[in-house]
Design an enzyme around this catalytic site. Structure first.
Site, PDB file in Angstrom:
ATOM      1  N   LYS A  41      38.884  57.105 -15.606  1.00 13.91           N
ATOM      2  CA  LYS A  41      39.563  56.297 -14.676  1.00 13.91           C
ATOM      3  C   LYS A  41      40.006  54.894 -15.425  1.00 13.91           C
ATOM      4  CE  LYS A  41      39.441  53.898 -10.853  1.00 13.91           C
ATOM      5  NZ  LYS A  41      39.851  54.171  -9.391  1.00 13.91           N
ATOM      6  N   THR A  45      37.622  48.285 -10.222  1.00 10.94           N
ATOM      7  CA  THR A  45      37.247  46.724  -9.869  1.00 10.94           C
ATOM      8  C   THR A  45      36.286  47.048  -8.783  1.00 10.94           C
ATOM      9  OG1 THR A  45      39.054  46.958  -8.101  1.00 10.94           O
ATOM     10  CG2 THR A  45      39.652  46.151 -10.463  1.00 10.94           C
ATOM     11  N   ASP A  53      33.580  55.091  -9.303  1.00  7.73           N
ATOM     12  CA  ASP A  53      34.259  56.342  -9.222  1.00  7.73           C
ATOM     13  C   ASP A  53      33.955  57.493 -10.385  1.00  7.73           C
ATOM     14  OD1 ASP A  53      35.415  55.090  -7.295  1.00  7.73           O
ATOM     15  OD2 ASP A  53      37.489  54.926  -8.107  1.00  7.73           O
ATOM     16  N   ASN A 178      44.410  65.271   1.776  1.00  7.51           N
ATOM     17  CA  ASN A 178      43.268  64.976   2.325  1.00  7.51           C
ATOM     18  C   ASN A 178      43.232  64.829   3.878  1.00  7.51           C
ATOM     19  OD1 ASN A 178      40.560  64.501   2.722  1.00  7.51           O
ATOM     20  ND2 ASN A 178      40.801  62.172   1.916  1.00  7.51           N
ATOM     21  N   ARG A 179      42.388  65.744   4.511  1.00  6.18           N
ATOM     22  CA  ARG A 179      42.302  65.967   5.807  1.00  6.18           C
ATOM     23  C   ARG A 179      41.353  65.130   6.499  1.00  6.18           C
ATOM     24  NH1 ARG A 179      42.578  72.533   6.434  1.00  6.18           N
ATOM     25  NH2 ARG A 179      45.020  72.862   6.301  1.00  6.18           N
TER      26      ARG A 179
END
Length: 216
Positions: A41, A45, A53, A178-179
């Protein structure tokens, strides 16, 4: 024969489109193909300690934290305030150095042949007052993995991101659609159809994939 070391820059068309989940799943896919892959990454923040993440990546990769996670190499900058990286750094009286990020990436490439380097938000998010994330990726020639979704407005945001990448000379490696989370089914279906056709016509070298599980 080991593949040539590669760094791919993962960005989204906006904040909250699912790029963190997409990064983790893509890393798992590459690992299944025999690549020695990890994720990184640029900056995180809105948290402290190990980047949130990165924790999601490792969970989706079905692996524990690495020595690079504990040392901070997998995310050289973590700031507590949830805002743009340049502002988060200024609020803490710190400066984001691209050289430090590069050094962390080079260090990780000693253990891996592929790094998926996730950005923060979209391509035009300021990393510093004088450098956007697009600038950062383009200066290094990192192929772009762009994450989109089916929300109303995503066609516009995706095409703008693709054109910005092309204008900066940034090659497009893959578009991940992305669905999830599910919104308007008709809009999602048409957005997916339109973007897949657009990618085929204007970026024929780029891969297309669909994220079939809930995004972040």
């Amino acid at each position: 024969m080991n593949p040539k070391p590669s760094v791919y820059f993962v960005s989204g068309i906006d904040t909250g489109v699912g790029k963190t989940v997409a990064t983790g799943i893509y890393a798992r896919e590459l690992a299944a193909q025999g690549r020695r892959v990890s994720t990184q990454k640029v900056v995180q923040t809105g948290c402290s300690g190990i980047a949130e993440d990165i924790l999601v990546h490792r969970l989706l990769q079905n692996q524990g934290l690495t020595r690079h996670d504990h040392s901070g190499a997998s995310c050289p900058y973590v700031f507590s305030y949830p805002c743009s990286p340049h502002l988060a750094a200024e609020r803490e009286g710190r400066e984001i150095s691209p050289v430090r990020i590069d050094a962390a990436t080079a260090h990780m490439l000693k253990d891996y042949d592929t790094i998926l380097l996730e950005g923060a938000g979209g391509l035009m998010v300021p990393l510093t007052r004088n450098l956007t994330l697009l600038d950062f990726a383009a200066e290094r020639g990192y192929p772009l993995v762009l994450v989109s979704n089916g929300r109303l407005g995503s066609i516009n945001h995706t095409l703008l991101s693709l054109h910005a990448a092309r204008s900066a000379g940034l090659p497009v490696q893959r578009l991940i659609f992305n669905r999830y989370p599910e919104t308007d089914a008709a809009i999602t279906a048409e957005t997916e159809r339109y973007l897949r056709d657009y990618l085929r016509r204007h970026f024929p070298q780029a891969e297309w994939s669909v994220l079939e599980r809930i995004g972040n």
